[in-house]
Each structure stands twice: as C-alpha cells, then as structure tokens.
Scaffold this motif. Structure first.
Motif, PDB file in Angstrom:
ATOM      1  N   ILE A  61       0.766  -1.683  -0.446  1.00  0.00           N
ATOM      2  CA  ILE A  61       0.339  -0.244   0.096  1.00  0.00           C
ATOM      3  C   ILE A  61       0.610   1.608  -0.076  1.00  0.00           C
ATOM      4  N   ASN A  62       0.515   2.002  -1.151  1.00  0.00           N
ATOM      5  CA  ASN A  62       1.730   3.030  -1.343  1.00  0.00           C
ATOM      6  C   ASN A  62       1.141   3.990  -1.382  1.00  0.00           C
ATOM      7  N   ALA A  63       1.199   5.496  -0.468  1.00  0.00           N
ATOM      8  CA  ALA A  63      -0.090   6.454  -0.723  1.00  0.00           C
ATOM      9  C   ALA A  63       1.363   7.501  -0.959  1.00  0.00           C
ATOM     10  N   GLY A  64       2.280   7.685  -0.756  1.00  0.00           N
ATOM     11  CA  GLY A  64       3.763   8.554  -0.963  1.00  0.00           C
ATOM     12  C   GLY A  64       4.716   8.470   0.764  1.00  0.00           C
ATOM     13  N   ALA A  65       5.327   8.738   0.720  1.00  0.00           N
ATOM     14  CA  ALA A  65       6.120   8.420   1.631  1.00  0.00           C
ATOM     15  C   ALA A  65       6.794  10.159   2.506  1.00  0.00           C
ATOM     16  N   ALA A  66       6.326  11.334   1.375  1.00  0.00           N
ATOM     17  CA  ALA A  66       6.305  12.036   1.431  1.00  0.00           C
ATOM     18  C   ALA A  66       5.410  13.231   1.833  1.00  0.00           C
ATOM     19  N   ASN A  67       3.911  12.733   1.257  1.00  0.00           N
ATOM     20  CA  ASN A  67       2.899  13.503   1.858  1.00  0.00           C
ATOM     21  C   ASN A  67       1.355  12.544   1.632  1.00  0.00           C
ATOM     22  N   GLY A  68       1.377  11.793   1.622  1.00  0.00           N
ATOM     23  CA  GLY A  68       0.210  10.538   1.079  1.00  0.00           C
ATOM     24  C   GLY A  68       0.276   9.767   2.938  1.00  0.00           C
ATOM     25  N   GLU A  69      -1.462   9.744   2.870  1.00  0.00           N
ATOM     26  CA  GLU A  69      -2.694   9.147   4.040  1.00  0.00           C
ATOM     27  C   GLU A  69      -2.612   8.287   3.437  1.00  0.00           C
ATOM     28  N   VAL A  70      -2.584   7.249   4.493  1.00  0.00           N
ATOM     29  CA  VAL A  70      -3.298   5.360   4.416  1.00  0.00           C
ATOM     30  C   VAL A  70      -3.760   5.920   5.692  1.00  0.00           C
ATOM     31  N   THR A  71      -5.320   5.340   5.845  1.00  0.00           N
ATOM     32  CA  THR A  71      -6.214   5.063   6.785  1.00  0.00           C
ATOM     33  C   THR A  71      -6.647   3.862   5.856  1.00  0.00           C
ATOM     34  N   LEU A  72      -6.613   2.543   7.110  1.00  0.00           N
ATOM     35  CA  LEU A  72      -7.526   0.899   7.252  1.00  0.00           C
ATOM     36  C   LEU A  72      -8.241   1.468   8.438  1.00  0.00           C
ATOM     37  N   THR A  73      -9.571   0.610   8.105  1.00  0.00           N
ATOM     38  CA  THR A  73     -10.758   1.153   9.073  1.00  0.00           C
ATOM     39  C   THR A  73     -11.402  -0.671   8.535  1.00  0.00           C
ATOM     40  N   LEU A  74     -11.361  -0.858   9.785  1.00  0.00           N
ATOM     41  CA  LEU A  74     -12.003  -2.393  10.297  1.00  0.00           C
ATOM     42  C   LEU A  74     -12.600  -2.293  11.423  1.00  0.00           C
ATOM     43  N   THR A  75     -13.799  -1.741  11.958  1.00  0.00           N
ATOM     44  CA  THR A  75     -14.450  -1.793  13.078  1.00  0.00           C
ATOM     45  C   THR A  75     -15.593  -2.253  13.418  1.00  0.00           C
ATOM     46  N   ALA A  76     -16.227  -2.089  11.809  1.00  0.00           N
ATOM     47  CA  ALA A  76     -18.107  -3.130  12.163  1.00  0.00           C
ATOM     48  C   ALA A  76     -17.950  -4.103  12.727  1.00  0.00           C
ATOM     49  N   VAL A  77     -17.511  -5.017  12.764  1.00  0.00           N
ATOM     50  CA  VAL A  77     -17.585  -6.023  13.890  1.00  0.00           C
ATOM     51  C   VAL A  77     -16.539  -6.529  14.554  1.00  0.00           C
ATOM     52  N   ALA A  78     -16.267  -6.993  16.053  1.00  0.00           N
ATOM     53  CA  ALA A  78     -15.850  -7.807  16.880  1.00  0.00           C
ATOM     54  C   ALA A  78     -14.301  -8.721  15.959  1.00  0.00           C
ATOM     55  N   GLY A  79     -13.290  -8.446  16.454  1.00  0.00           N
ATOM     56  CA  GLY A  79     -12.418  -9.660  15.538  1.00  0.00           C
ATOM     57  C   GLY A  79     -11.888  -9.784  14.710  1.00  0.00           C
ATOM     58  N   GLN A  80     -12.084  -8.205  14.152  1.00  0.00           N
ATOM     59  CA  GLN A  80     -11.180  -8.033  12.617  1.00  0.00           C
ATOM     60  C   GLN A  80     -10.197  -8.014  12.658  1.00  0.00           C
ATOM     61  N   ASN A  81      -8.603  -8.035  11.811  1.00  0.00           N
ATOM     62  CA  ASN A  81      -8.018  -8.329  12.372  1.00  0.00           C
ATOM     63  C   ASN A  81      -7.014  -7.747  10.715  1.00  0.00           C
ATOM     64  N   VAL A  82      -5.930  -6.420  10.834  1.00  0.00           N
ATOM     65  CA  VAL A  82      -4.720  -6.680   9.819  1.00  0.00           C
ATOM     66  C   VAL A  82      -3.413  -7.229   9.800  1.00  0.00           C
ATOM     67  N   THR A  83      -3.575  -8.081   8.853  1.00  0.00           N
ATOM     68  CA  THR A  83      -2.455  -9.260   9.167  1.00  0.00           C
ATOM     69  C   THR A  83      -1.440  -9.043   7.971  1.00  0.00           C
ATOM     70  N   ASP A  84      -0.507  -9.891   7.941  1.00  0.00           N
ATOM     71  CA  ASP A  84       0.648 -10.277   7.104  1.00  0.00           C
ATOM     72  C   ASP A  84       1.302 -11.582   7.351  1.00  0.00           C
ATOM     73  N   ALA A  85       0.025 -12.030   6.887  1.00  0.00           N
ATOM     74  CA  ALA A  85       0.448 -13.742   6.712  1.00  0.00           C
ATOM     75  C   ALA A  85       2.001 -14.434   6.230  1.00  0.00           C
ATOM     76  N   LEU A 118       4.305  -4.115   3.325  1.00  0.00           N
ATOM     77  CA  LEU A 118       4.925  -2.525   3.051  1.00  0.00           C
ATOM     78  C   LEU A 118       3.791  -1.115   2.644  1.00  0.00           C
ATOM     79  N   ILE A 119       3.747  -0.508   3.778  1.00  0.00           N
ATOM     80  CA  ILE A 119       2.640   0.288   3.973  1.00  0.00           C
ATOM     81  C   ILE A 119       3.734   1.509   3.818  1.00  0.00           C
ATOM     82  N   THR A 120       3.888   2.825   2.951  1.00  0.00           N
ATOM     83  CA  THR A 120       4.264   3.434   2.577  1.00  0.00           C
ATOM     84  C   THR A 120       3.443   4.462   2.527  1.00  0.00           C
ATOM     85  N   THR A 121       3.532   5.958   3.359  1.00  0.00           N
ATOM     86  CA  THR A 121       2.957   7.200   3.385  1.00  0.00           C
ATOM     87  C   THR A 121       3.233   7.822   4.847  1.00  0.00           C
ATOM     88  N   ASP A 122       3.290   9.736   4.155  1.00  0.00           N
ATOM     89  CA  ASP A 122       3.701  10.030   5.497  1.00  0.00           C
ATOM     90  C   ASP A 122       2.711  10.282   6.808  1.00  0.00           C
TER      91      ASP A 122
END
Length: 276
Positions: free
Chosen positions: A120-144, A149-153
């Motif tokens: 996920i690459n929005a740019g290291a200097a000026n980008g913004e990344v938002t990940l939202t997993l809040t609708a139900v319990a037990g939602q995970n952000v994984t790297d199995a 690699l998330i690149t962002t400001d």
C-alpha cells in the motif's frame, strides 16, 4: 456482468468510469478489470462483486470502488494522480494499492473480515493511508506472508482485532507519523518501521503493543502509547534514540530498547506506568 466464473473488463482509454448512482452491483466476475483515462467511481462509487479486482487510471482522477457482496483481492489498484477509496464486505487482500503521484490518500474499509496487507503506497512525503476495520469484533490487519509494506507520510489504522500477529509477522511500514493506531476491542499491535518514526497515538484496548523502528522513535507530547488488559509495551530502535511522553501497561511490563539514548519530552507527570 459475466457471473462469478467469468471475467469482466471495462476500458475507457480517454474517459471515465462511473456508477449510475444506484446501490446495485455494476460488474460481477471472477476477475473484474477497470481501465480509465480519468476517474473510476469518483462521481459515484462503482460497485463490484469479484474474486480479483484491477483498477488503473492513466491520468488524473480518483478511484472509488465498493466490493458490495464479499471480499476480494485488490490485485492492482493504481491511481496515476488521485485518491483511492476502497470498501469491501468481507476479508480482502491489498496486494498492490498505489497512488503514483505520492500526494493523495488511500482509504480501505472492511465491513467484515480481515485485511491481508501487501503493498500500500500513498507516497512517503505527502501521502495518507487509513485502514478501518471496526464494523464487527475480531477484525484483524494481517501479514501472513511476511511481505507487507505500507508507505505513507501519515498512517492511521483502526481495527477491533489485532494489527500484525507477532514480532516476526508485524505490519511493515515506511511512514513518518503513526497518527492514530488502535486495536479497539481485543488484540495486540505489532509494527515494524523502516526508518525514523514519530508516534502520536498507539493503543491496544486489551493486548500488547510492539513497535520497532530503524531510526529514532519520538512520541509527540500529550499522547499515549498504551497496552490494556495484561498486555506489554515494547519499543525498540535499531538506530537512533527513543523519546517518550506517556507509555502505559498498567497490568504488565514496559520494555524500551534503544540503540542510543532514552529520553522524555517533558516533566508533566509519569512517563512510564507499568506493573513491572
């Protein structure tokens, strides 16, 4: 529409692809590919049902796609110069999600299931990344697969479950600022930053926080890094020092390992609150 066993390709080489503003699925296929010279879904988000989703713009224009029925593999979502907004109704993989201009935002929201992070690459200097997993319990952000690699400001992650799953399968980042990263219900947070890092707020409601940085780690004044329940807080730098303001693990342990110095931002109260 080709059904879930067929593929769909829509191409507007010198134009845009938009929805007619209804709430029904626009494209159904095993692989759905959208190619446009301008925006895709920016006027009204395009609804899809796919196993694999490709969306590419070759000129300025935002991308907004709603995977309406299930989750999908965001195999190649590339905006030449524009923001990217992706939603899905089930577990999904962000294989390659990129704003080529490096100046826009990428938002990914899941109403159910987990998000497997690739690139996920929005740019290291000026980008913004938002990940939202809040609708139900037990939602995970994984790297199995240990290839995230998330690149962002600025990076914001909100999940009801875990963010990363261990010190060896942490979410890898190249970010300047962790703006607001929370496990809101039950789960631990594991983050591995390539370079120096500024932290505004990182909290696990019931779990541990583990953050490693390849440069100096600085916490902004007036904010907290906290582990709830029986969770620990571990902060590590492999180069550079650690500067903290407030680090809390009420029921357990705080460990800070710095390549150089450990300092605090001010003298307005306790810097570390822990059981041990």
């Amino acid at each position: 529409t080709c059904g879930t066993a067929g593929d769909v390709t829509v191409t507007a080489t010198a134009g845009t692809i938009n929805d007619d503003a209804d709430a029904t699925v626009d494209a159904v296929g095993d692989v759905v590919t959208l190619n446009a010279g301008g925006e895709i879904g920016a006027t009204a988000s395009v609804e899809t049902q796919s196993g694999t989703l490709v969306a590419v713009t070759t000129a300025a224009g935002n991308i907004a796609i709603n995977e309406l029925v299930n989750g999908t593999d965001f195999s190649n979502i590339t905006a030449a110069n524009g923001s990217i907004t992706l939603t899905a109704a089930g577990s999904s993989t962000a294989t390659n999600v990129v704003d080529s201009s490096g100046t826009e935002f990428i938002d990914i929201t899941l109403s159910a299931g987990d998000l497997e992070v690739g690139t996920i690459n929005a740019g290291a200097a000026n980008g913004e990344v938002t990940l939202t997993l809040t609708a139900v319990a037990g939602q995970n952000v994984t790297d199995a697969n240990d290839n995230s690699l998330i690149t962002t400001d600025e990076l914001t992650i909100q999940a009801t479950g875990s963010i990363g799953s261990s010190t060896t399968l942490a979410i890898n980042t190249t970010a300047l600022i962790y703006v607001d990263i929370d496990s809101t219900t039950a789960g631990s947070i594991f983050l591995n930053e390539t370079n120096a890092l500024t932290i505004t707020d990182v909290d696990a409601a019931s779990g541990s926080v583990w953050i490693q940085a390849g440069g100096a780690l600085d916490q902004e004044v007036g904010n907290d890094i906290s582990a709830g329940g029986a969770g620990d807080v571990t902060l590590i730098t492999t180069a550079g020092g650690v500067t903290i303001d407030s680090v809390t693990a009420l029921a357990n342990q705080v460990t800070i390992t710095s390549a150089t110095t450990i300092e605090h931002t001010d003298a307005d109260g306790s810097d570390i609150v822990a059981d041990t």
